[in-house]
Design an enzyme around this catalytic site. Structure first.
Site, short mmCIF file in Angstrom:
data_model
loop_
_atom_site.label_atom_id
_atom_site.label_comp_id
_atom_site.label_asym_id
_atom_site.label_seq_id
_atom_site.Cartn_x
_atom_site.Cartn_y
_atom_site.Cartn_z
N ARG A 3 36.05 28.37 54.87
CA ARG A 3 34.71 28.22 55.44
C ARG A 3 33.78 27.64 54.38
NH1 ARG A 3 33.47 34.11 57.92
NH2 ARG A 3 31.64 33.76 56.62
N LYS A 52 35.14 43.51 56.65
CA LYS A 52 34.49 43.86 57.92
C LYS A 52 35.10 43.13 59.12
CE LYS A 52 30.37 42.64 57.03
NZ LYS A 52 30.07 41.44 57.73
N ARG A 69 40.33 33.58 50.77
CA ARG A 69 40.29 33.73 52.23
C ARG A 69 40.44 32.38 52.93
NH1 ARG A 69 35.69 37.25 55.15
NH2 ARG A 69 34.25 35.55 54.73
N ARG A 119 25.38 34.44 48.84
CA ARG A 119 25.59 35.49 49.86
C ARG A 119 25.59 36.88 49.22
NH1 ARG A 119 30.96 33.77 52.45
NH2 ARG A 119 30.69 35.46 53.91
N ARG A 130 21.34 42.67 59.42
CA ARG A 130 21.51 42.36 58.01
C ARG A 130 20.21 42.51 57.24
NH1 ARG A 130 26.21 38.68 58.82
NH2 ARG A 130 27.03 37.97 56.84
P1 AMP Z 1 29.44 36.20 58.63
O1 AMP Z 1 30.50 35.50 59.40
O2 AMP Z 1 29.00 37.50 59.25
O3 AMP Z 1 29.77 36.34 57.16
O4 AMP Z 1 28.14 35.26 58.70
C1 AMP Z 1 28.16 33.94 58.20
C2 AMP Z 1 26.74 33.45 57.97
O5 AMP Z 1 26.01 33.46 59.20
C3 AMP Z 1 25.90 34.28 57.01
O6 AMP Z 1 26.13 33.95 55.66
C4 AMP Z 1 24.47 33.92 57.47
O7 AMP Z 1 24.12 32.62 57.03
C5 AMP Z 1 24.64 33.84 58.98
N1 AMP Z 1 24.42 35.16 59.61
C6 AMP Z 1 25.35 35.89 60.29
N2 AMP Z 1 24.80 37.02 60.74
C7 AMP Z 1 23.50 37.01 60.34
C8 AMP Z 1 22.42 37.91 60.48
N3 AMP Z 1 22.55 39.09 61.11
N4 AMP Z 1 21.22 37.56 59.93
C9 AMP Z 1 21.05 36.40 59.30
N5 AMP Z 1 22.03 35.50 59.11
C10 AMP Z 1 23.25 35.79 59.63
#
Ligand code: AMP
Length: 238
Positions: free
Chosen positions: A173, A22, A140, A184, A101
């Site tokens: 990360r 994504k 990654r 996750r 989400r």
């Molecule tokens: P991402 O970079 O989109 O994979 O997001 C990293 C982390 O941020 C996720 O594993 C969640 O802990 C938090 N996060 C990001 N977007 C959301 C969301 N829409 N709702 C809840 N937690 C989020």
């Protein structure tokens, strides 16, 4: 169909399990379609860089959830997105990466857009088998400075550990480590996968097979997007 959908702006949501690609597609769509990209993960990581004392209790709590690979509470994330008014009203449109989400977030987004007189065009859903996802996440590497994404095998930087784009340091990360990845994936299945049905019922879901190179997946995204738009305009014409 709302007036907003008939404007020249393109307003997209990107769905997909962690590691489905994504983030890479978001940056291609942002550059090539000149959209405003909004990543709630990036907004949250931005908070992490703010000094500890400037964070509210809710923000500190949000970062603890994030480090464990859990979802941040809906209210905190929705408030962060609601602040990004300029992005949501960008004349070329926007793309939301990693938001919504949960069903509660999807409903909050609908309300936010309704109040702003905006409508979504499509929800691009990137689909990949679990074993491919696990392989992608394990390898990654992310630039800590500009957030460019690499992979130790399939997309290595020219110099090991150094970002091609900005020269920043690359690393893994916290939430790409195995324990957090398991959490996750489970959270995705439980909370986010049901959004596909939610958007399917609104005629917005656009599934995109996420195998191949980023460029191939990008081209496929555009083809699927056009097909959805074509189907929608012919059904309006019926
Ligand atoms: P991402 O970079 O989109 O994979 O997001 C990293 C982390 O941020 C996720 O594993 C969640 O802990 C938090 N996060 C990001 N977007 C959301 C969301 N829409 N709702 C809840 N937690 C989020």
């Amino acid at each position: 169909m709302s007036d907003a959908r008939e404007s020249s702006a393109t307003r997209l949501v990107l769905l997909g399990a962690p590691g489905a690609g994504k983030g890479t597609q978001a940056s291609l769509l942002e550059q090539r379609l000149d959209l405003c990209a909004l990543s709630t993960g990036d907004l949250l990581r931005g908070l992490q860089e703010a000094s500890g004392s400037r964070l509210s209790e809710a923000e500190r709590e949000a970062l603890d959830h994030m480090r464990r690979g859990e979802l941040v509470p809906d209210g905190t994330v929705v408030a962060l997105v609601a602040e990004q008014v300029d992005c949501l009203h960008h004349p070329r449109g926007f793309l939301l990466d990693g938001f919504p989400r949960t069903l509660a977030q999807a409903r909050a987004l609908d309300e936010l857009l309704r109040v702003g007189g905006l409508g979504l065009d499509a929800v691009l859903s990137y689909e990949l088998p679990l074993e491919a996802i696990v392989a992608r996440l394990g390898g990654r590497r992310t630039c800590f400075a500009c957030r460019a994404i690499y992979h130790v095998e399939t997309r290595p930087p020219r110099r090991s550990g150094v970002c091609d784009r900005c020269g920043g340091a690359l690393g893994q990360r916290d939430d790409d480590r195995p324990e957090a990845v398991r959490t996750r994936m489970q959270t995705y299945e439980r909370e986010t996968a049901p959004l596909a049905t939610y958007y399917q019922e609104q005629g917005l879901l656009c599934p995109v097979p996420a195998h191949g190179t980023p460029e191939e997946i990008f081209e496929r995204s555009l083809v699927r997007l056009e097909a959805l738009r074509g189907a929608r305009s012919s059904s309006v014409g019926d």
